[in-house]
Design an enzyme around this catalytic site. Structure first.
Site, short mmCIF file in Angstrom:
data_model
loop_
_atom_site.label_atom_id
_atom_site.label_comp_id
_atom_site.label_asym_id
_atom_site.label_seq_id
_atom_site.Cartn_x
_atom_site.Cartn_y
_atom_site.Cartn_z
N ARG A 43 67.20 29.32 53.32
CA ARG A 43 66.74 29.40 54.71
C ARG A 43 67.59 30.40 55.49
O ARG A 43 67.08 31.13 56.33
CB ARG A 43 66.75 28.02 55.35
CG ARG A 43 66.04 27.99 56.69
CD ARG A 43 65.80 26.57 57.17
NE ARG A 43 67.05 25.87 57.44
CZ ARG A 43 67.13 24.57 57.74
NH1 ARG A 43 66.04 23.84 57.79
NH2 ARG A 43 68.29 23.99 57.97
N GLU A 69 57.81 20.91 68.09
CA GLU A 69 59.02 20.29 67.58
C GLU A 69 59.58 19.26 68.54
O GLU A 69 59.38 19.33 69.75
CB GLU A 69 60.09 21.36 67.36
CG GLU A 69 59.76 22.25 66.20
CD GLU A 69 60.94 22.50 65.29
OE1 GLU A 69 61.60 21.53 64.86
OE2 GLU A 69 61.20 23.67 65.02
N LYS A 117 66.22 29.82 61.79
CA LYS A 117 67.29 29.09 62.50
C LYS A 117 68.24 30.11 63.14
O LYS A 117 69.36 30.31 62.66
CB LYS A 117 68.01 28.18 61.50
CG LYS A 117 68.57 26.89 62.14
CD LYS A 117 68.96 25.89 61.08
CE LYS A 117 69.61 24.66 61.67
NZ LYS A 117 68.65 23.66 62.17
C1 LIG Z 1 67.86 22.57 62.03
C2 LIG Z 1 66.58 22.24 62.72
C3 LIG Z 1 65.70 21.24 62.26
C4 LIG Z 1 66.06 20.31 61.14
O1 LIG Z 1 66.22 20.93 59.91
P1 LIG Z 1 66.99 20.19 58.74
O2 LIG Z 1 66.99 21.17 57.63
O3 LIG Z 1 66.21 18.97 58.41
O4 LIG Z 1 68.34 19.85 59.26
C5 LIG Z 1 64.48 21.09 62.89
N1 LIG Z 1 64.14 21.85 63.95
C6 LIG Z 1 64.96 22.79 64.44
C7 LIG Z 1 64.52 23.59 65.59
C8 LIG Z 1 66.21 23.01 63.84
O5 LIG Z 1 67.02 23.94 64.32
#
Ligand SMILES: *Cc1c(COP(=O)(O)O)cnc(C)c1O
Length: 338
Positions: A80, A219, A183
Site C-alpha cells: 500500500r 468512510e 494513505k
Molecule cells: C489507515 C486508514 C484506514 C484503515 O486501514 P487499515 O489498513 O485497516 O488500518 C481506513 N481509512 C482511512 C482513511 C485510513 O487512513
C-alpha cells in the site's frame, strides 16, 4: 519496563529508544540508519512541508500468549505504501527495505512490546516524505523513509462497546478523482474540522458521504465502514475509500464464517436496514456503531444499545485471536519475528 501501565496507555506518541531512517538520493536508496533522535533535520523547502508530498502507514505488533512477537500482514502495508508513493510521484520503498526497517525498529525496541493479556500492542508508523527542495510544484528529487514505533493501550478500555457517529454532509474527505484511495497526509488535514465538531457534539467519529453526489457512504473518519444484514457483510465500494487491510481481513473471516460478501455503493437510506454496523481499521479492529446521527437533519439510525451485535463481536474476537496467536492463523497473516 516494570513502570509502564500497559493497560492504561492512550493511543498516542510514546518515546522509545530507536527509530530507523533511509534516504533516497541520486535515484537510489542508501543504507538503513538507526537513530536515537526523535527529530528529523529537513531542508526548509522540502516538498513534504509545502505540497504535502508525504505518505504513511499504520500497523501493529503483538506479544502472543506463547511469548512470540507477531506482525500482522506487513506485506499489505508495504504494498500500500508503494501505491501511495506512486500516486503522488515519490520514490517507492522496496519490500526488502520495508522489511528490514520494520524488523530492525521492532527488535531494537523489543522491551516496549506490551505483554500478552494487557490489550496493549506496539504501534508501528512508517513514513515516506519528499525531503528534497522544490519551490515550484514538482516532485522532490530526494526522499526519506522512516519507521518509529511506540506502545499503545487497548482501544476499548471499558471493553468492546458501541460508539456513536455523526453523519456529515457539509464536509468532504477526498475529491471524487483525488487521493482518497491512498494513505497520504494531504487527505487528513481536511478531516480535522468535521472530526472536531463531531467530538464537541459528543460523537466518537464522523461518517463521510461520497463527495460527488452526497448519496453514498464513504468512510467512517479514518476507518472503513461495514454493515451486516441477512448473513451478509456489506462494505462500500468507491474510488475515494482507502483500502483497509483490517476490512480485507474481516471480509475473509466473514467468508470463513459462511457469510456472503457485498462490496458495492451503499446509499445512505440503506442504513435503515442494517442489523449491525461498524467502523474498521488497525487502531480498534472494529468500532461497533451504536447510532449514526445525521448532523443536518437529526435523523437517527440505531444499530446497538450498550452491547455490540453478535456478528461484529465474532469478527472482532476472531481477528484479535489471530493477531495474538490464540486462534489458528490459517491464512498465514502473521510474521513471527525471532
Ligand atoms: C489507515 C486508514 C484506514 C484503515 O486501514 P487499515 O489498513 O485497516 O488500518 C481506513 N481509512 C482511512 C482513511 C485510513 O487512513
Amino acid at each position: 519496563m516494570e513502570n509502564i501501565d500497559w493497560g492504561n496507555l492512550p493511543f498516542g506518541y510514546f518515546k522509545t529508544d530507536y527509530n530507523v531512517r533511509c534516504y533516497w538520493k541520486n535515484g537510489e536508496w542508501g543504507k538503513l540508519e538507526i537513530s536515537t533522535s526523535e527529530y528529523v533535520n529537513l531542508h526548509i523547502a522540502a516538498t513534504c512541508l509545502h505540497y504535502g508530498q508525504e505518505a504513511f502507514e499504520g500497523m501493529k505488533v503483538f506479544r502472543g500468549k506463547d511469548g512470540k512477537i507477531r506482525v500482522f500482514r506487513w506485506e499489505e502495508n508495504a504494498k500500500r505504501m508503494q501505491t501511495s508513493a506512486d500516486g503522488i510521484m515519490m520514490a517507492k520503498v522496496p519490500e526488502e527495505l520495508f522489511f528490514e526497517a520494520l524488523t530492525t525498529a521492532v527488535k531494537k525496541n523489543e522491551k516496549y512490546i506490551p505483554p500478552y493479556g494487557t490489550g496493549a500492542s506496539l504501534y508501528v508508523r512508517p513514513l515516506l516524505i519528499g525531503s528534497g527542495p522544490q519551490v515550484g510544484v514538482k516532485p522532490a528529487e530526494e526522499y526519506m523513509f522512516m519507521i518509529f514505533v511506540g506502545p499503545v493501550g487497548p482501544y476499548f478500555k471499558e471493553g468492546f462497546k458501541p460508539v456513536n457517529i455523526q453523519l456529515v454532509r457539509d464536509y468532504d474527505r477526498a475529491a471524487p478523482q483525488g487521493t482518497g484511495h491512498i494513505k497520504v497526509g494531504g487527505n487528513y488535514a481536511a478531516s480535522l474540522r468535521p472530526a472536531d465538531r463531531a467530538k464537541k457534539d459528543g460523537f466518537a467519529s464522523v461518517l463521510f458521504l461520497d463527495a460527488k453526489e452526497n448519496k453514498y457512504i464513504d468512510e467512517a473518519g479514518p476507518a472503513n465502514f461495514f454493515g451486516i444484514k441477512d448473513n451478509t457483510y456489506i462494505t462500500p465500494k468507491s474510488q475515494t475509500i482507502l483500502p483497509s487491510i483490517t476490512n480485507k481481513s474481516l471480509v475473509q473471516i466473514a467468508k470463513d464464517m459462511g457469510m456472503k460478501i457485498e462490496r458495492r455503493p451503499v446509499p445512505v437510506e440503506e442504513l435503515e436496514t442494517f442489523e449491525e454496523a461498524g467502523a474498521c481499521g488497525t487502531a480498534a479492529i472494529i468500532s461497533p456503531i451504536g447510532k449514526i446521527v445525521d448532523q443536518q437533519t437529526g435523523k437517527v439510525y440505531e444499530f446497538a444499545k450498550d452491547k455490540a451485535g453478535p456478528v461484529s463481536t465474532k469478527l472482532y474476537e476472531t481477528l484479535r485471536g489471530i493477531q495474538e496467536g490464540v486462534l489458528p492463523d490459517k491464512h498465514n497473516w502473521n510474521l513471527i519475528i525471532e
